[in-house]
Each structure stands twice: as C-alpha cells, then as structure tokens.
Design an enzyme around this catalytic site. Sequence first.
Site, PDB file in Angstrom:
ATOM      1  N   GLU A  60      32.811  42.679  42.478  1.00  0.00           N
ATOM      2  CA  GLU A  60      33.945  43.160  41.694  1.00  0.00           C
ATOM      3  C   GLU A  60      34.665  41.958  41.112  1.00  0.00           C
ATOM      4  O   GLU A  60      34.687  40.893  41.719  1.00  0.00           O
ATOM      5  CB  GLU A  60      34.946  43.950  42.558  1.00  0.00           C
ATOM      6  CG  GLU A  60      34.418  45.250  43.082  1.00  0.00           C
ATOM      7  CD  GLU A  60      33.801  45.112  44.463  1.00  0.00           C
ATOM      8  OE1 GLU A  60      34.024  44.075  45.115  1.00  0.00           O
ATOM      9  OE2 GLU A  60      33.101  46.033  44.880  1.00  0.00           O
ATOM     10  N   ASN A  67      40.435  38.218  34.767  1.00  0.00           N
ATOM     11  CA  ASN A  67      39.758  36.957  35.064  1.00  0.00           C
ATOM     12  C   ASN A  67      38.626  36.723  34.051  1.00  0.00           C
ATOM     13  O   ASN A  67      37.445  36.873  34.345  1.00  0.00           O
ATOM     14  CB  ASN A  67      39.227  36.965  36.503  1.00  0.00           C
ATOM     15  CG  ASN A  67      38.768  35.600  36.951  1.00  0.00           C
ATOM     16  OD1 ASN A  67      38.523  34.713  36.147  1.00  0.00           O
ATOM     17  ND2 ASN A  67      38.636  35.437  38.255  1.00  0.00           N
ATOM     18  N   TYR A 116      29.798  35.569  35.046  1.00  0.00           N
ATOM     19  CA  TYR A 116      28.933  36.622  35.578  1.00  0.00           C
ATOM     20  C   TYR A 116      28.051  37.216  34.480  1.00  0.00           C
ATOM     21  O   TYR A 116      26.885  37.510  34.709  1.00  0.00           O
ATOM     22  CB  TYR A 116      29.759  37.724  36.246  1.00  0.00           C
ATOM     23  CG  TYR A 116      30.499  37.272  37.477  1.00  0.00           C
ATOM     24  CD1 TYR A 116      29.903  36.428  38.413  1.00  0.00           C
ATOM     25  CD2 TYR A 116      31.807  37.689  37.720  1.00  0.00           C
ATOM     26  CE1 TYR A 116      30.582  36.021  39.542  1.00  0.00           C
ATOM     27  CE2 TYR A 116      32.490  37.280  38.854  1.00  0.00           C
ATOM     28  CZ  TYR A 116      31.880  36.442  39.762  1.00  0.00           C
ATOM     29  OH  TYR A 116      32.546  36.040  40.879  1.00  0.00           O
TER      30      TYR A 116
END
Length: 75
Positions: free
Chosen positions: A27, A32, A39
């Site tokens: 998560e 962010n 990611y």
Amino acid sequence: RQGLARRLLAALAAHARATGSRRIWLEVRPSNAVARAAYDRLGFRAVGMRKGYYPAHGGREDAIVLALDLGADPS
C-alpha cells in the site's frame, strides 16, 4: 536516491519467486508521489483502494493498493 529501494524490492521479488509466491502486494499513500513513481517503474500496478487507511493530519488518508505480478521478471 541511490537505488536502494529498487535493489531491495528486486531481492524481495527474487526470493518470493524462488519460494513460489505469485504476487507482491503493498500500500502507498496517494500523497507520496515519489514512492508511487518508484513502484510504477518497478512494475507495480494499482489494483484497489483502502479508504481511510492511514492516519493523517486532520483525519485519515486513503491507501492505493499495488500488486507486482511475479510471473515475469521485472528487471
């Protein structure tokens, strides 16, 4: 910014594959942006949302649920 997170996640993915795992889940806070971009570069894809998951100033913040399919080598 020296590639440590990328190396750690690559090692995690290699270990997970070697032990028969098919997917890695995590998560991240929508706020962010740096982590979300990292990611994304590593092949994680958004698969869901957890409403009010994180404590935040003035209330709660959602979490974006990400998954990395281990069927293909991301490196």
